[in-house]
Scaffold this motif. Structure first.
Motif, PDB file in Angstrom:
ATOM      1  N   PRO A  13      15.998  18.339  -2.018  1.00 29.05           N
ATOM      2  CA  PRO A  13      16.656  17.051  -1.805  1.00 29.05           C
ATOM      3  C   PRO A  13      15.705  15.928  -1.436  1.00 29.05           C
ATOM      4  O   PRO A  13      16.086  14.761  -1.477  1.00 29.05           O
ATOM      5  CB  PRO A  13      17.625  17.338  -0.640  1.00 29.05           C
ATOM      6  CG  PRO A  13      17.041  18.511   0.067  1.00 29.05           C
ATOM      7  CD  PRO A  13      16.380  19.324  -0.991  1.00 29.05           C
ATOM      8  N   HIS A  14      14.459  16.253  -1.077  1.00 26.08           N
ATOM      9  CA  HIS A  14      13.486  15.225  -0.715  1.00 26.08           C
ATOM     10  C   HIS A  14      12.451  15.013  -1.817  1.00 26.08           C
ATOM     11  O   HIS A  14      11.355  14.529  -1.572  1.00 26.08           O
ATOM     12  CB  HIS A  14      12.791  15.598   0.592  1.00 26.08           C
ATOM     13  CG  HIS A  14      12.068  16.917   0.563  1.00 26.08           C
ATOM     14  ND1 HIS A  14      12.518  18.004  -0.159  1.00 26.08           N
ATOM     15  CD2 HIS A  14      10.910  17.319   1.161  1.00 26.08           C
ATOM     16  CE1 HIS A  14      11.686  19.004   0.013  1.00 26.08           C
ATOM     17  NE2 HIS A  14      10.708  18.618   0.797  1.00 26.08           N
ATOM     18  N   ARG A  15      12.829  15.327  -3.052  1.00 21.84           N
ATOM     19  CA  ARG A  15      11.908  15.170  -4.187  1.00 21.84           C
ATOM     20  C   ARG A  15      12.326  13.959  -5.019  1.00 21.84           C
ATOM     21  O   ARG A  15      13.486  13.834  -5.432  1.00 21.84           O
ATOM     22  CB  ARG A  15      11.933  16.435  -5.046  1.00 21.84           C
ATOM     23  CG  ARG A  15      10.703  16.632  -5.920  1.00 21.84           C
ATOM     24  CD  ARG A  15       9.456  16.851  -5.080  1.00 21.84           C
ATOM     25  NE  ARG A  15       8.245  16.935  -5.876  1.00 21.84           N
ATOM     26  CZ  ARG A  15       7.736  18.084  -6.335  1.00 21.84           C
ATOM     27  NH1 ARG A  15       8.346  19.221  -6.069  1.00 21.84           N
ATOM     28  NH2 ARG A  15       6.636  18.082  -7.047  1.00 21.84           N
TER      29      ARG A  15
ATOM     30  N   ASP B 180       9.590  12.677  -0.893  1.00 29.09           N
ATOM     31  CA  ASP B 180      10.059  11.560  -0.089  1.00 29.09           C
ATOM     32  C   ASP B 180       9.694  11.852   1.357  1.00 29.09           C
ATOM     33  O   ASP B 180      10.323  12.688   2.012  1.00 29.09           O
ATOM     34  CB  ASP B 180      11.571  11.397  -0.246  1.00 29.09           C
ATOM     35  CG  ASP B 180      12.124  10.219   0.530  1.00 29.09           C
ATOM     36  OD1 ASP B 180      11.344   9.555   1.239  1.00 29.09           O
ATOM     37  OD2 ASP B 180      13.337   9.965   0.437  1.00 29.09           O
ATOM     38  N   THR B 181       8.682  11.170   1.888  1.00 31.82           N
ATOM     39  CA  THR B 181       8.192  11.474   3.225  1.00 31.82           C
ATOM     40  C   THR B 181       9.089  10.917   4.326  1.00 31.82           C
ATOM     41  O   THR B 181       8.836  11.171   5.510  1.00 31.82           O
ATOM     42  CB  THR B 181       6.765  10.919   3.404  1.00 31.82           C
ATOM     43  OG1 THR B 181       6.737   9.533   3.016  1.00 31.82           O
ATOM     44  CG2 THR B 181       5.784  11.684   2.530  1.00 31.82           C
ATOM     45  N   SER B 182      10.137  10.163   3.948  1.00 30.95           N
ATOM     46  CA  SER B 182      11.108   9.747   4.964  1.00 30.95           C
ATOM     47  C   SER B 182      12.135  10.836   5.228  1.00 30.95           C
ATOM     48  O   SER B 182      12.969  10.705   6.122  1.00 30.95           O
ATOM     49  CB  SER B 182      11.820   8.463   4.523  1.00 30.95           C
ATOM     50  OG  SER B 182      12.624   8.690   3.375  1.00 30.95           O
ATOM     51  N   VAL B 183      12.078  11.918   4.454  1.00 26.48           N
ATOM     52  CA  VAL B 183      12.918  13.104   4.671  1.00 26.48           C
ATOM     53  C   VAL B 183      11.983  14.253   5.024  1.00 26.48           C
ATOM     54  O   VAL B 183      11.193  14.693   4.193  1.00 26.48           O
ATOM     55  CB  VAL B 183      13.754  13.438   3.427  1.00 26.48           C
ATOM     56  CG1 VAL B 183      14.639  14.661   3.679  1.00 26.48           C
ATOM     57  CG2 VAL B 183      14.594  12.252   2.993  1.00 26.48           C
TER      58      VAL B 183
ATOM     59  N   ARG C  97      15.350  16.073   8.936  1.00 20.55           N
ATOM     60  CA  ARG C  97      15.495  14.758   9.547  1.00 20.55           C
ATOM     61  C   ARG C  97      15.253  13.672   8.511  1.00 20.55           C
ATOM     62  O   ARG C  97      14.376  13.811   7.653  1.00 20.55           O
ATOM     63  CB  ARG C  97      14.519  14.577  10.715  1.00 20.55           C
ATOM     64  CG  ARG C  97      14.791  15.508  11.885  1.00 20.55           C
ATOM     65  CD  ARG C  97      13.761  15.307  12.986  1.00 20.55           C
ATOM     66  NE  ARG C  97      13.964  16.252  14.072  1.00 20.55           N
ATOM     67  CZ  ARG C  97      14.710  16.023  15.137  1.00 20.55           C
ATOM     68  NH1 ARG C  97      15.334  14.854  15.256  1.00 20.55           N
ATOM     69  NH2 ARG C  97      14.856  16.928  16.092  1.00 20.55           N
ATOM     70  N   ILE C  98      16.033  12.601   8.605  1.00 20.34           N
ATOM     71  CA  ILE C  98      15.898  11.462   7.705  1.00 20.34           C
ATOM     72  C   ILE C  98      15.593  10.232   8.543  1.00 20.34           C
ATOM     73  O   ILE C  98      16.276   9.954   9.537  1.00 20.34           O
ATOM     74  CB  ILE C  98      17.174  11.251   6.879  1.00 20.34           C
ATOM     75  CG1 ILE C  98      17.454  12.484   6.023  1.00 20.34           C
ATOM     76  CG2 ILE C  98      17.057  10.017   5.995  1.00 20.34           C
ATOM     77  CD1 ILE C  98      18.726  12.392   5.217  1.00 20.34           C
TER      78      ILE C  98
ATOM     79  N   THR D 126      15.128   6.116   8.589  1.00 16.12           N
ATOM     80  CA  THR D 126      15.293   4.804   7.977  1.00 16.12           C
ATOM     81  C   THR D 126      14.422   3.817   8.746  1.00 16.12           C
ATOM     82  O   THR D 126      13.684   4.205   9.649  1.00 16.12           O
ATOM     83  CB  THR D 126      16.761   4.362   8.000  1.00 16.12           C
ATOM     84  OG1 THR D 126      17.196   4.230   9.375  1.00 16.12           O
ATOM     85  CG2 THR D 126      17.650   5.393   7.302  1.00 16.12           C
ATOM     86  N   ARG D 127      14.524   2.551   8.387  1.00 12.32           N
ATOM     87  CA  ARG D 127      13.674   1.570   9.046  1.00 12.32           C
ATOM     88  C   ARG D 127      14.000   1.424  10.527  1.00 12.32           C
ATOM     89  O   ARG D 127      13.120   1.085  11.324  1.00 12.32           O
ATOM     90  CB  ARG D 127      13.824   0.219   8.343  1.00 12.32           C
ATOM     91  CG  ARG D 127      13.235   0.196   6.937  1.00 12.32           C
ATOM     92  CD  ARG D 127      13.495  -1.129   6.265  1.00 12.32           C
ATOM     93  NE  ARG D 127      12.929  -1.158   4.923  1.00 12.32           N
ATOM     94  CZ  ARG D 127      13.081  -2.168   4.071  1.00 12.32           C
ATOM     95  NH1 ARG D 127      13.788  -3.230   4.449  1.00 12.32           N
ATOM     96  NH2 ARG D 127      12.542  -2.118   2.872  1.00 12.32           N
ATOM     97  N   SER D 128      15.240   1.670  10.886  1.00 13.28           N
ATOM     98  CA  SER D 128      15.638   1.425  12.270  1.00 13.28           C
ATOM     99  C   SER D 128      16.116   2.669  13.017  1.00 13.28           C
ATOM    100  O   SER D 128      16.171   2.652  14.244  1.00 13.28           O
ATOM    101  CB  SER D 128      16.763   0.380  12.308  1.00 13.28           C
ATOM    102  OG  SER D 128      17.873   0.804  11.529  1.00 13.28           O
ATOM    103  N   ASP D 129      16.460   3.741  12.307  1.00 12.51           N
ATOM    104  CA  ASP D 129      17.048   4.906  12.966  1.00 12.51           C
ATOM    105  C   ASP D 129      16.484   6.195  12.397  1.00 12.51           C
ATOM    106  O   ASP D 129      15.859   6.219  11.327  1.00 12.51           O
ATOM    107  CB  ASP D 129      18.574   4.907  12.796  1.00 12.51           C
ATOM    108  CG  ASP D 129      19.229   3.697  13.436  1.00 12.51           C
ATOM    109  OD1 ASP D 129      19.112   3.541  14.660  1.00 12.51           O
ATOM    110  OD2 ASP D 129      19.828   2.897  12.689  1.00 12.51           O
ATOM    111  N   ALA D 130      16.742   7.278  13.126  1.00 16.48           N
ATOM    112  CA  ALA D 130      16.418   8.629  12.671  1.00 16.48           C
ATOM    113  C   ALA D 130      17.684   9.470  12.768  1.00 16.48           C
ATOM    114  O   ALA D 130      18.463   9.331  13.717  1.00 16.48           O
ATOM    115  CB  ALA D 130      15.299   9.232  13.509  1.00 16.48           C
TER     116      ALA D 130
END
Length: 357
Positions: A75-77, A133-136, A144-145, A147-151
């Motif tokens: 899912p993080h690809r 996708d290194t944000s996932v 963990r996901i 975003t710019r303001s939250d985790a």
């Protein structure tokens, strides 16, 4: 047991049953062990020059099958690089949600030094350059996901898109990881669209209708942002700049735009959120469909908006702690306005260029 998994009829003789079992063993040996696509980084296919065929032949089709399995299992690809080898040549393919781009055919006997340089470059690629996708991220066994303001801490991953050329919808059920909000449920929805900026306009119109109390959706479109996984273009230091890894791939072959990666976060009150396919009884199903039809009607009448992508995985049921369950829509990546402000059409061209140069 025969290959189809159906028990053989009792009329078979002992010799016939033994022959069936031998065929099963030979088939298992020829197929090899099952592949765990969650751990595949770069699929590689090896053919002879005689069996490789053209770029629309079986070998490339096989590589596309591998890429599809990787995208569905990870899912993080964001994209999948792959290699096609023969006894004298190699080609690089990059599969993403807009299709595939590929290199020229390189003869690694005639250009051995160049081939060694390519292999050395590939094995030194960063996670972003490999398509992750290194944000996932996986931390302590949990997804963990960021975003710019939250985790967010992921509880459930919804079924993934099983197509390469698609909007690549992925939906996670999650909660805030900072423990400051244990009551709300968050649905994090990733999708690829022709123009993520149009989703900002759609979200604004959606929230305007909802805040007027005309739209009784139980979900708030909490945030939307483009997803950019950065990589560094190989340019002199004075000109070196960071761009999105997918955009960087397309620029190698002179292609810009196509599909952009966007992430929407939907917030619901306490209770439980499940996809429509997991409805609990006919009454809950009918109530959810009624709510969706009402939502579509209000969005059309108040904002002249159409959704254009109604599927089982874009409808969710919110089972509240009190009261009847409510149905609602997610994934407005294909939404359009009836006044003509539509998203750009997707290109049907498959680009090719000199990625090895």
């Amino acid at each position: 047991m025969d290959p189809g998994g159906v028990p053989p009829p009792k009329t078979l003789t002992r010799r016939e049953k033994k022959r069936l079992n031998m065929n099963d063993k030979k088939k298992a040996i020829n197929q090899g062990p099952p592949v765990d696509w969650r751990w595949c980084v770069i699929p590689i296919e090896i053919k002879t020059e005689r069996t490789r065929g053209s770029r629309d032949g079986r070998a490339v089709f096989q590589l596309g099958t591998y890429a599809r399995e990787v995208l569905a299992a990870q899912p993080h690809r964001r994209f999948v690089p792959s290699l096609l080898f023969t006894e004298s040549t190699v080609e690089l393919f990059l599969w993403d949600r807009a299709g595939v781009i590929f290199s020229e055919v390189l003869d690694y006997h005639a250009k051995a030094a160049r081939f060694c340089g390519i292999i050395a470059t590939i094995v030194s690629w960063t996670d972003e350059e490999l398509g992750f996708d290194t944000s996932v991220q996986f931390e302590d066994g949990r997804l963990r996901i960021f975003t710019r303001s939250d985790a967010y801490l992921v509880d459930i991953v919804a079924p993934l898109s099983y197509n390469i050329r698609s909007n690549g919808s992925t939906c996670w059920k999650a909660r805030r990881s900072d423990d400051c909000d244990r009551w709300h449920i968050y649905l994090i929805h990733d999708a690829w669209s022709d123009n993520w900026a149009s989703s900002l306009v759609v979200r604004t119109a959606f929230e305007e209708v909802r805040l007027k109390n005309r739209l009784l959706s139980p979900a708030e479109w909490f945030s939307f942002e483009p997803v950019h996984t950065l990589t560094t273009l190989d340019k002199p230091p004075a000109w070196r700049r960071h761009v999105d890894s997918v955009a960087s791939n397309r620029r190698l072959v002179g292609v810009t735009g196509n599909l952009d990666h966007g992430r929407s976060v939907w917030r619901c009150g306490g209770g439980e959120c499940v996809p429509l396919e997991k409805f609990n009884g006919i009454l809950e199903l009918l109530c959810a469909l009624r709510d969706v039809v009402q939502e579509l009607k209000i969005l059309f009448l108040d904002a002249k908006m159409t959704h254009r992508d109604i599927t089982l995985w874009n409808i969710y049921i919110h089972r509240r702690t009190e009261g009847q369950p409510r149905g609602f829509l997610v994934d407005f990546s294909h939404a359009a306005f009836m006044d003509g402000s539509d998203i750009a059409p997707r290109s049907d061209k498959t680009p090719v260029g000199t990625m090895f140069t």
